[in-house]
Design an enzyme around this catalytic site. Structure first.
Site, PDB file in Angstrom:
ATOM      1  N   GLY A  13      45.829  47.846  43.857  1.00 41.78           N
ATOM      2  CA  GLY A  13      46.500  46.565  43.651  1.00 41.78           C
ATOM      3  C   GLY A  13      46.467  46.058  42.225  1.00 41.78           C
ATOM      4  O   GLY A  13      46.667  44.868  41.979  1.00 41.78           O
ATOM      5  N   SER A  14      46.264  46.966  41.267  1.00 35.23           N
ATOM      6  CA  SER A  14      46.208  46.484  39.875  1.00 35.23           C
ATOM      7  C   SER A  14      47.571  45.951  39.435  1.00 35.23           C
ATOM      8  O   SER A  14      47.645  44.999  38.656  1.00 35.23           O
ATOM      9  CB  SER A  14      45.699  47.576  38.920  1.00 35.23           C
ATOM     10  OG  SER A  14      46.620  48.623  38.811  1.00 35.23           O
ATOM     11  N   ASN A  15      48.643  46.539  39.920  1.00 36.82           N
ATOM     12  CA  ASN A  15      49.972  45.999  39.598  1.00 36.82           C
ATOM     13  C   ASN A  15      50.171  44.624  40.228  1.00 36.82           C
ATOM     14  O   ASN A  15      50.712  43.717  39.583  1.00 36.82           O
ATOM     15  CB  ASN A  15      51.076  46.945  40.065  1.00 36.82           C
ATOM     16  CG  ASN A  15      51.405  47.987  39.028  1.00 36.82           C
ATOM     17  OD1 ASN A  15      52.019  47.694  38.003  1.00 36.82           O
ATOM     18  ND2 ASN A  15      50.965  49.221  39.262  1.00 36.82           N
ATOM     19  N   LEU A  86      52.605  52.346  50.335  1.00 33.48           N
ATOM     20  CA  LEU A  86      52.880  53.740  50.727  1.00 33.48           C
ATOM     21  C   LEU A  86      53.623  53.933  52.048  1.00 33.48           C
ATOM     22  O   LEU A  86      54.062  55.028  52.352  1.00 33.48           O
ATOM     23  CB  LEU A  86      51.564  54.533  50.773  1.00 33.48           C
ATOM     24  CG  LEU A  86      50.845  54.633  49.421  1.00 33.48           C
ATOM     25  CD1 LEU A  86      49.566  55.461  49.552  1.00 33.48           C
ATOM     26  CD2 LEU A  86      51.754  55.233  48.356  1.00 33.48           C
ATOM     27  N   ASN A 103      60.898  48.186  44.485  1.00 34.93           N
ATOM     28  CA  ASN A 103      59.737  49.081  44.467  1.00 34.93           C
ATOM     29  C   ASN A 103      59.560  49.626  43.060  1.00 34.93           C
ATOM     30  O   ASN A 103      60.532  49.725  42.295  1.00 34.93           O
ATOM     31  CB  ASN A 103      59.992  50.243  45.435  1.00 34.93           C
ATOM     32  CG  ASN A 103      58.844  51.228  45.483  1.00 34.93           C
ATOM     33  OD1 ASN A 103      57.665  50.831  45.527  1.00 34.93           O
ATOM     34  ND2 ASN A 103      59.153  52.515  45.456  1.00 34.93           N
ATOM     35  N   HIS A 105      58.244  53.083  41.108  1.00 35.96           N
ATOM     36  CA  HIS A 105      57.859  54.483  41.301  1.00 35.96           C
ATOM     37  C   HIS A 105      57.317  55.016  39.975  1.00 35.96           C
ATOM     38  O   HIS A 105      57.937  54.794  38.924  1.00 35.96           O
ATOM     39  CB  HIS A 105      59.081  55.299  41.754  1.00 35.96           C
ATOM     40  CG  HIS A 105      58.719  56.697  42.119  1.00 35.96           C
ATOM     41  ND1 HIS A 105      58.098  57.016  43.306  1.00 35.96           N
ATOM     42  CD2 HIS A 105      58.832  57.860  41.432  1.00 35.96           C
ATOM     43  CE1 HIS A 105      57.868  58.316  43.341  1.00 35.96           C
ATOM     44  NE2 HIS A 105      58.304  58.854  42.215  1.00 35.96           N
ATOM     45  N   ASP A 146      62.736  56.148  47.873  1.00 37.21           N
ATOM     46  CA  ASP A 146      63.034  56.270  46.436  1.00 37.21           C
ATOM     47  C   ASP A 146      64.512  56.477  46.113  1.00 37.21           C
ATOM     48  O   ASP A 146      64.845  57.061  45.087  1.00 37.21           O
ATOM     49  CB  ASP A 146      62.229  57.430  45.819  1.00 37.21           C
ATOM     50  CG  ASP A 146      60.734  57.263  46.020  1.00 37.21           C
ATOM     51  OD1 ASP A 146      60.273  56.113  46.047  1.00 37.21           O
ATOM     52  OD2 ASP A 146      60.036  58.271  46.147  1.00 37.21           O
ATOM     53  N   GLU A 175      53.899  50.217  33.536  1.00 34.45           N
ATOM     54  CA  GLU A 175      54.042  49.344  34.714  1.00 34.45           C
ATOM     55  C   GLU A 175      53.567  47.933  34.409  1.00 34.45           C
ATOM     56  O   GLU A 175      54.245  46.945  34.729  1.00 34.45           O
ATOM     57  CB  GLU A 175      53.248  49.928  35.894  1.00 34.45           C
ATOM     58  CG  GLU A 175      53.812  51.239  36.383  1.00 34.45           C
ATOM     59  CD  GLU A 175      53.065  51.829  37.559  1.00 34.45           C
ATOM     60  OE1 GLU A 175      53.680  52.606  38.300  1.00 34.45           O
ATOM     61  OE2 GLU A 175      51.867  51.530  37.743  1.00 34.45           O
TER      62      GLU A 175
HETATM   63  C1  GRF Z   1      51.360  52.703  40.736  1.00 29.05           C
HETATM   64  O1  GRF Z   1      51.347  53.729  39.800  1.00 29.05           O
HETATM   65  C2  GRF Z   1      52.695  52.595  41.415  1.00 29.05           C
HETATM   66  O2  GRF Z   1      53.760  52.951  40.604  1.00 29.05           O
HETATM   67  C3  GRF Z   1      52.560  53.616  42.506  1.00 29.05           C
HETATM   68  O3  GRF Z   1      51.228  53.495  42.951  1.00 29.05           O
HETATM   69  C4  GRF Z   1      50.414  53.007  41.888  1.00 29.05           C
HETATM   70  C5  GRF Z   1      49.696  51.797  42.400  1.00 29.05           C
HETATM   71  O4  GRF Z   1      48.679  51.384  41.538  1.00 29.05           O
HETATM   72  N1  GRF Z   1      53.589  53.475  43.493  1.00 29.05           N
HETATM   73  P1  GRF Z   1      47.975  49.980  41.757  1.00 29.05           P
HETATM   74  O5  GRF Z   1      47.541  49.908  43.213  1.00 29.05           O
HETATM   75  O6  GRF Z   1      48.943  48.913  41.403  1.00 29.05           O
HETATM   76  O7  GRF Z   1      46.777  49.988  40.849  1.00 29.05           O
END
Ligand code: GRF
Length: 188
Positions: A13-15, A86, A103, A105, A146, A175
């Site tokens: 969940g870092s994003n 996922l 999404n 990718h 995708d 990202e």
């Molecule tokens: C990211 O690289 C995203 O593009 C991919 O899974 C990863 C998730 O990373 N689909 P995080 O959970 O946001 O750290």
């Protein structure tokens, strides 16, 4: 009125956290809800620290879709951002949020997309191919993995000495930099 965005994440969940933090001073965007399909995903810990409710739904819940639709309605969600999520998004949800689900990718689609191409598998495949660049793709979500319309791509170089981990790092940096900006541009 602000736009209410639900974040879906399956892992770290870092994003998701980066997106939320990027909009802390922007009252036009709200992130009132995080949804995961894994109860032990680290994204829940991040949600707790950010004081945002997070919920886990099973694969069966996603297949049924009703429980997901219910909670999205309860939280008055306008749009959905998949940030490392996922599971396949059910058709019903795609129809309930037309052009409102995006999404990210971790590669340059249409390369390295589709079933089985997630997380580290993607970076391993890029490494094995000998490609000299990778990057990110942010796209609309449709019923096929995708394959929705591409909204944005950014590239990074891949050097012959780069490991899959190093490629992952470069991709994550893209990202963190671009995902919040793309969300802002798309839905402002
Ligand atoms: C990211 O690289 C995203 O593009 C991919 O899974 C990863 C998730 O990373 N689909 P995080 O959970 O946001 O750290």
């Amino acid at each position: 009125m602000s736009l209410r965005i639900a974040l879906f994440a399956s892992g770290s969940g870092s994003n998701a956290e980066n997106i939320i933090r990027s909009f802390l001073n922007d009252s036009k965007f709200e992130f009132p809800l995080i949804i995961s399909n894994k109860k032990d995903a680290f994204v829940h810990e991040r949600a707790r620290k950010l004081d945002i409710p997070s919920f886990t739904f099973s694969r069966e819940d996603f297949v049924k879709a009703e429980p997901i639709l219910d909670i999205l309605k309860e939280y008055q969600i306008d749009c959905i951002v998949l940030a490392g999520f996922l599971l396949k998004v059910p058709e019903v949800l795609i129809h309930a949020f037309p052009d409102k689900i995006i999404n990210i990718h971790p590669a340059l689609l249409p390369n390295y997309g589709g079933k089985g191409m997630y997380g580290h598998h993607v970076h391993e495949a890029v490494k094995a191919s000998g490609d000299t660049e990778s990057g990110i793709t942010i796209h609309c979500v449709n019923s096929n993995y995708d394959e929705g319309n591409i909204i944005f791509q950014a590239k990074c170089p891949v050097l012959p000495t780069d490991t899959a981990d190093l490629i992952a790092e470069k991709v994550h940096a893209l990202e963190y930099d671009y995902f919040p900006k793309v969300i802002k541009n798309l839905w402002s």
